[in-house]
Design an enzyme around this catalytic site. Structure first.
Site, PDB file in Angstrom:
ATOM      1  N   CYS A   2      -0.561  -7.657  -1.996  1.00 33.88           N
ATOM      2  CA  CYS A   2      -0.173  -8.942  -2.562  1.00 33.88           C
ATOM      3  C   CYS A   2       1.126  -9.402  -1.912  1.00 33.88           C
ATOM      4  O   CYS A   2       1.702  -8.727  -1.078  1.00 33.88           O
ATOM      5  CB  CYS A   2       0.015  -8.824  -4.073  1.00 33.88           C
ATOM      6  SG  CYS A   2      -1.401  -8.092  -4.933  1.00 33.88           S
ATOM      7  N   ASN A  80       3.472  -5.215  -5.111  1.00 37.71           N
ATOM      8  CA  ASN A  80       2.673  -5.269  -3.894  1.00 37.71           C
ATOM      9  C   ASN A  80       2.340  -3.842  -3.490  1.00 37.71           C
ATOM     10  O   ASN A  80       3.242  -3.032  -3.267  1.00 37.71           O
ATOM     11  CB  ASN A  80       3.464  -5.968  -2.779  1.00 37.71           C
ATOM     12  CG  ASN A  80       2.784  -5.861  -1.429  1.00 37.71           C
ATOM     13  OD1 ASN A  80       1.567  -5.763  -1.342  1.00 37.71           O
ATOM     14  ND2 ASN A  80       3.575  -5.882  -0.363  1.00 37.71           N
ATOM     15  N   GLY A  81       1.048  -3.525  -3.380  1.00 34.78           N
ATOM     16  CA  GLY A  81       0.657  -2.201  -2.929  1.00 34.78           C
ATOM     17  C   GLY A  81      -0.412  -1.580  -3.786  1.00 34.78           C
ATOM     18  O   GLY A  81      -1.124  -2.269  -4.519  1.00 34.78           O
TER      19      GLY A  81
END
Length: 642
Positions: A2, A80-81
């Protein structure tokens, strides 16, 4: 995978900037086309988010709210991830801490772990991540990045507050809001020209830094971030014995197999990149055990000798995978460069970026996630340069004075004479001679090309603090350690993240896993460089996993015919025009660059990597400084779900 963006104001005015944050996050829409434009704010904080969904697709929306029973929306998370041990974490938190969850995703596991375990929770996360947690009770921001730096996190702080995000281009749109100038950092420019990448924590913009890999920070409104490192590789060697040798190889294979299994966790289809080498082949061979319909992807060039397509196809057939090939020609290679550089944020002069871009684009037509073999060389000793300490061992027995004399003698030997390089390298200590895989310019060439060359701005700015933490280790371990903090996170992982995300494709790297690192950093010198090969222990561990034809192949990756194309009709005209049009006369001596191009075309000297370093910077400057180059970036090129 993301794209996150956050603004923490100094004066409780974040709500007034919520629309500005939403607009700035729009240029990261490629990172999250499934749910673009997610926002949340309160008086102090404004979050923007673009989601690319893989786990708990119908739920786990972000920005995500979570809290304990007495305050169920205490925290706001942007993340994110992927956390690969999220199922185990959720079970442990439920059992031991009484945590309750409202989704089936990995985001809640992060917040619940932070609530119950504090900052120490970061060390328990097995995955790739950059995230921010806003605590509405404590009015405090916590941001963190994974141990290896797989996921990026840029940050800038000024009188008006702090902004942070997955891509620097979004922060550039918010610098005025927090009172930070957008000027270039001349030291970072020089470091880039030497190393081919901008080393962490620098960026080419002086006001924007990166939160370093393996670090977290706490930020209070009106205060500067308080940064702490939570992860440092140790390389504590455990010697092999005849009784334990096979057991140690089995431990490596088991750790890698477990890592691949956890990296396969997704509610979407997972594929795998496949070159002709052992690393990507091992990942694909293990992945197909969990997905018999695995699709593998490779790329090659329209030039003989610069393609691993045949070997990759043979490997795919051997493991039973469906295989997809993308062949790249010089015209589309050159045409894609501005778009690729725009996605990068800062220039990375690694020509392998271009084939990666095309193979990622092809893969996204079939899958949403791919596995890849990045990190194996740094963990297991795979680079040929790691053999150097063996060839230079005789010099270590010489007194310092004799080694210095050998260096002076090498200076008087004509270029190209056999033995000159050996004498030169042997005269220096490891700290002096090794600063990573990328060596674009020596001081003499750098002085000729850079207008404002500073002899006191050297690679040791970057390497000296890293070497200081590895005193007493064997030389290969010290080189690996250095590469983990330089080449890996400055080049390899930047291109892995930015170029796959440019195509809304998630790339996962099973070698870069804490459990794999645990078995790798305990390997002695002769289990890395031994029997005339590199990654010796890894090769032994994979004997029953990878096909025989790749077990001892030399590392090639996705080789690029850059030397030939820059000298020929394919890229020479493009290079010449780039130099002439670029408004970088204040940075580069263009006459010196033109001379390098002329020498290269005439075959006098191979200047391809040095030229590429300058050319990519000129393209970057044209996009982000001059505004004379405008890449054509599509809004949404892929379907929402795949």
């Amino acid at each position: 995978m993301c794209g996150l963006l956050g603004l923490l104001s100094s004066d409780a005015s974040a709500g007034e900037s919520a629309e500005l944050v939403a607009a700035a996050s729009h240029c990261m829409r490629h990172r999250g086309p499934d749910e673009p434009g997610g926002t949340w704010h309160d008086a102090d904080v404004a979050f923007g988010f673009n989601r690319l969904a893989f786990i708990d697709i119908e739920h786990s929306h972000q920005p995500l709210r979570w809290g304990p029973a007495d305050n169920p929306e205490r925290y706001a998370l942007v993340f994110n991830g992927e956390i690969y041990n999220y199922l185990e974490l959720r079970e442990q938190l439920s059992r031991d801490e009484g945590a309750e969850f409202r989704t089936q995703g990995d985001g809640e596991a992060i917040v619940a772990a932070f609530h119950h375990w504090g900052p120490d929770a970061v060390a328990r996360l097995r995955g790739m991540f950059a995230f921010a947690i806003w605590d509405t009770e404590e009015r405090s921001m916590f941001i963190a990045r994974d141990p290896f730096g797989i996921k990026p996190l840029f940050i800038a702080t000024g009188s008006g507050g702090t902004v942070f995000g997955s891509e620097k281009k979004s922060l550039l749109e918010l610098l005025d809001r927090i009172g930070v100038a957008d000027g270039l950092d001349p030291r970072a420019v020089q470091h880039y020209t030497v190393l081919q990448y901008v080393p962490e924590p620098e960026t080419l913009h002086a006001g924007i830094r990166r939160l370093e890999s393996g670090s977290y920070a706490t930020i209070k409104p009106g205060q500067r971030p308080q940064v702490r490192r939570y992860f440092t590789p140790q390389f504590k060697v455990r010697p092999f014995t005849p009784d334990t040798q096979q057991k140690r190889y089995d431990e490596i294979a088991a750790a890698l197999e477990d890592s691949v299994a956890k990296h396969m966790r997704a509610d979407v289809t997972v594929g795998s990149f496949l070159s002709g080498g052992i690393d990507s082949t091992a990942i694909a061979a293990l992945a197909i055990r969990h997905n018999p319909d695995l699709i593998t992807f490779t790329t090659g060039f329209e030039r003989e000798g610069y393609s691993e397509v045949d070997v990759a196809a043979e490997s795919a057939a051997a493991i039973g995978a469906r295989h997809v090939v993308k062949v790249v020609g010089p015209a589309e290679f050159a045409a894609a460069i501005p778009e690729i550089v725009w996605y990068l944020d800062d220039p990375v002069a690694d020509p392998a970026l271009v084939p990666l871009y095309f193979v990622a684009k092809e893969a996204r037509k079939h899958v949403k996630v791919v596995l890849s073999g990045e990190g194996a060389d740094e963990l297991f000793g795979g680079y040929t340069i790691y053999k150097e300490p063996l060839s230079l061992k005789p010099f270590e027995r010489l007194p310092r004075g004799l080694r210095v004399a050998a260096g002076r003698l090498s200076d008087r030997i004509p270029e190209g004479t056999r033995g000159k390089s050996l004498l030169h390298r042997g005269s220096m200590s490891l700290e002096e001679r090794y600063y990573g895989n990328a060596r674009s310019f020596d001081d003499a060439r750098l002085r000729a090309v850079l207008k404002d060359f500073r002899p006191d701005w050297t690679h040791t700015d970057v390497t000296a603090p890293i070497y200081a933490t590895s005193q007493g280790w064997d030389p290969v371990a010290r080189m690996q350690h250095l590469d983990l903090f330089t080449w890996l996170r400055g080049d390899i992982l930047v291109k892995a993240d930015k170029i796959t995300m440019a195509n809304s494709l998630e790339l996962r790297v099973p070698f870069l896993d804490p459990e794999v690192m645990r078995v790798a950093e305990a390997l002695p010198f002769d289990e890395k460089i031994s029997h005339g090969t590199t990654k010796y222990a890894l090769r032994k561990a994979l004997e029953q996993i990878v096909p025989a034809h790749v077990l001892h192949r030399k590392k090639l990756g996705f080789p690029v015919p850059l030397r030939h194309w820059l000298a020929g009709t394919e890229l020479y005209d493009w290079a010449q025009q780039t130099v002439e049009k670029s408004q970088t006369e204040h940075i580069f001596n263009k006459d010196a660059v033109r001379q390098m191009l002329t020498e290269h075309r005439a075959g006098v000297v191979d200047n391809s990597r040095r030229l590429w370093t300058v050319l990519i910077f000129m393209v970057w400057h044209g996009i982000f400084v001059e505004g004379t180059i405008t890449p054509q970036i599509e809004d949404h090129r892929y379907p929402v779900k795949l």
